[in-house]
Design a protein around this motif. Structure first.
Motif, short mmCIF file in Angstrom:
data_model
loop_
_atom_site.label_atom_id
_atom_site.label_comp_id
_atom_site.label_asym_id
_atom_site.label_seq_id
_atom_site.Cartn_x
_atom_site.Cartn_y
_atom_site.Cartn_z
N ARG A 1 -10.15 -37.53 19.24
CA ARG A 1 -10.43 -36.42 20.15
C ARG A 1 -11.91 -36.37 20.52
NH1 ARG A 1 -7.96 -31.50 21.39
NH2 ARG A 1 -9.15 -30.58 23.12
N GLN A 2 -12.78 -36.65 19.56
CA GLN A 2 -14.22 -36.66 19.83
C GLN A 2 -14.57 -37.70 20.89
OE1 GLN A 2 -16.59 -37.47 16.36
NE2 GLN A 2 -18.54 -37.15 17.43
N ARG B 1 -9.18 -36.50 14.72
CA ARG B 1 -10.46 -35.85 15.03
C ARG B 1 -11.41 -36.84 15.71
NH1 ARG B 1 -13.35 -32.50 10.35
NH2 ARG B 1 -11.38 -31.37 10.62
N SER B 2 -11.49 -38.07 15.19
CA SER B 2 -12.35 -39.08 15.81
C SER B 2 -11.84 -39.46 17.19
CB SER B 2 -12.41 -40.33 14.92
OG SER B 2 -12.96 -40.02 13.65
N TYR C 1 -1.86 -36.66 17.95
CA TYR C 1 -1.47 -35.33 17.46
C TYR C 1 0.00 -35.31 17.07
CZ TYR C 1 -5.90 -33.11 18.76
OH TYR C 1 -7.22 -32.74 18.83
#
Length: 537
Positions: A180-181, A177-178, A201
């Motif tokens: 991708r952000q 998540r980090s 992923y």
């Protein structure tokens, strides 16, 4: 130049000194630096040149010493010195002292200089990679990458390479998540940016997002396709993985190795060998990892002839493929039953790591050459290699199956006393099995009470086997009570207890034990003998 007036020019002299450090050795620059110090005052620029030279050529300790001496002489390090000092501290693994340099950088106002901030970023990356325990990370932030992220956020200029490093680190530890952000926040991206997030992923098994990004990529390379192979394989879908592999417009050795390792991981050894043969037919370049996968497949299938073909046709240069391929070759021969050939390769192999020694000890033990296994263990110790937990498991297994009580006792006690390795439940199990097999029930039972673990079914089974040797059916009954409390339906221990009763003529008790097995629907499988079964003990 040193003996002429040119040496009096600071600019020319400093450039000459700096240039002299770029030839891979520091003896001549040290001489030049010493001579210049006799002729005129050496300012920061000369010290910076030497610090830079030691950072490039080593030893790193001298780079640190130059930095410390520079401060003692009243000279002030600047943005030309700090990057190399941080790099040297990182290479030496002296992270606490490196953080002290960071404090000096902040005090002197150099943290916003691009070269210094890049060096701080790389330094804290090294710190994060070296520490498994977040509590050991330091003082700046929470989480494994807290310090690194604070440096990243404070950088005035961040090129695409810095962004990619930060994204990769998040992806590598599973914080997708980090990753991708950050990816979404990037002012510009390259193919490495896309590949890093896709690989993240893939690591966590999120095929949907990995495939979505893959399809959106403006430009794909072989790394992108190989990352998707990993994503599909992580999910266990080998059929789609192979279809994707066949669709690849371009493959390199990493792609082939990835597909090979996927087959090995999921126990598809025949498919792995078929793929390896396909590689050879298509004249695909191979490396050590390719051969290791192929040899592992041969070992599991007992394909000795194919393993020999790989050995003699592909591995003609030990130095090229190193200890990893050599160890795989040793294990292949041993698992296929030719332990003599495995031992010859072990002797010929020059540099051997701890894993190689472990494989040889285990192989000798499994094939009944327990004395040789113990000798190899002590040879390893004499050569200065530190054994690990697996080493002790293997050598204790050898002692157990060879009846080497004194040797096993000495080795077990040396674990914590000499090598600071705390025995695990498996180590206790091996030693208790050794004592039980050789009638040392009292010592085995005492060790069982003293060990800091609850006994499992394997340890109680070892005690029970010792009871059979000593015909101690009273202790055997107590052991069975303990086993019943574990609520583990293990047919072997019931069969063993029945045999104990039968050996002393207690036929009713023997029959009742068999009835219990039938009531619990437990059946002991008949034994069989083959090379493949033997090597998986």
């Amino acid at each position: 130049m040193i003996t002429t007036s040119f040496a009096q020019g600071v600019d020319i002299s400093s450039k000459f000194l700096r240039r002299s450090t770029e030839f891979g050795e520091m003896e001549y620059p040290e001489l030049v630096f010493s001579q210049m110090g006799q002729n005129f005052y050496l300012g920061e620029v000369f010290w910076n040149a030497m610090i830079r030279g030691y950072a490039f050529n080593g030893p790193y300790e001298k780079c640190i010493n130059m930095y410390l001496e520079m401060i003692q002489r009243g000279l002030k390090p600047n943005n030309f010195a700090y990057p190399y000092v941080l790099y040297s501290f990182g290479e030496l693994g002296v992270y606490k002292a490196g953080k002290n340099v960071h404090c000096q950088i902040i005090k002197r106002g150099f943290e916003c200089v691009s070269s210094v901030s890049d060096s701080l970023f790389n330094f804290y990356l090294r710190v994060s990679r070296s520490c498994d325990d977040v509590s050991d990370m330091g003082i700046m932030g929470n989480g494994k990458l807290g310090d690194v992220r604070k440096i990243f956020n404070g950088m005035v200029y961040r090129n695409v390479e810095v962004w990619n490093k930060m994204i990769y680190e998040y992806a590598n530890i599973g914080e997708v998540r980090s990753a991708r952000q950050l990816f979404e926040e990037m002012p510009e991206r390259d193919v490495v940016s896309w590949n890093s997030v896709i690989s993240g992923y893939a690591k966590v098994g999120d095929i949907k997002n990995a495939r979505w990004l893959f399809d959106k990529m403006p430009e794909k390379n072989v790394v992108s396709w190989t990352s998707m192979l990993g994503a599909y394989a992580t999910s266990g879908d080998l059929f789609t993985t192979r279809c994707f592999f066949e669709e690849m417009p371009e493959k390199n050795v990493v792609s082939w190795n990835s597909m090979l390792s996927n087959y090995i991981h999921y126990g598809k050894f025949e498919e792995a060998l078929d793929l390896f043969v396909q590689m050879t037919e298509e004249n695909v370049d191979y490396d050590g990892f390719t051969l290791v996968s192929a040899l592992m497949a041969c070992a599991h299938l007992g394909e000795l002839e194919l393993g020999r073909w790989i050995h003699f046709y592909f591995i003609d240069d030990w130095l090229q493929f190193g200890v990893v391929a050599g160890t795989a070759l040793i294990e292949m021969y041993a698992k296929c039953g030719d332990v003599d050939r495995a031992f010859k390769i072990f002797i010929k192999l020059g540099q051997k790591d701890i894993f190689c020694w472990n494989v040889m000890i285990k192989s000798l033990a499994i094939h009944g050459r327990v004395d040789d296994a113990v000798k190899i263990f002590f040879m390893m110790i004499n050569r200065g290699l530190k054994p690990n937990g697996f080493t002790f498991l293997n050598v204790l297994f050898a002692c157990s199956h060879g009846g080497l009580v004194e040797e096993g006792r000495h080795i077990f006690r040396s674990m914590e006393r000499e090598f600071r390795i705390k025995p695990t439940l498996k180590h206790y199990g091996c030693f208790i099995d050794l004592l039980g097999r050789n009638g040392q029930l009292e010592e085995a039972h005492m060790l069982l009470r003293e060990m800091p673990f609850e006994p499992d079914i394997a340890i109680w089974g070892a005690i029970l086997a010792g009871c059979r040797i000593r015909n101690d059916f009273k202790l055997a009954e107590k052991v069975m009570e303990k086993i019943d409390k574990l609520k583990m339906n293990e047919p072997g221990v019931y069969a063993l207890l029945s045999n104990i009763y039968a050996s002393i003529g207690q036929w009713p008790e023997a029959a009742m034990t068999r009835v219990k097995m039938e009531d619990k629907n437990l059946w002991k499988k008949a034994g069989c003998s083959s090379v493949l079964d033997a090597v998986h003990v």
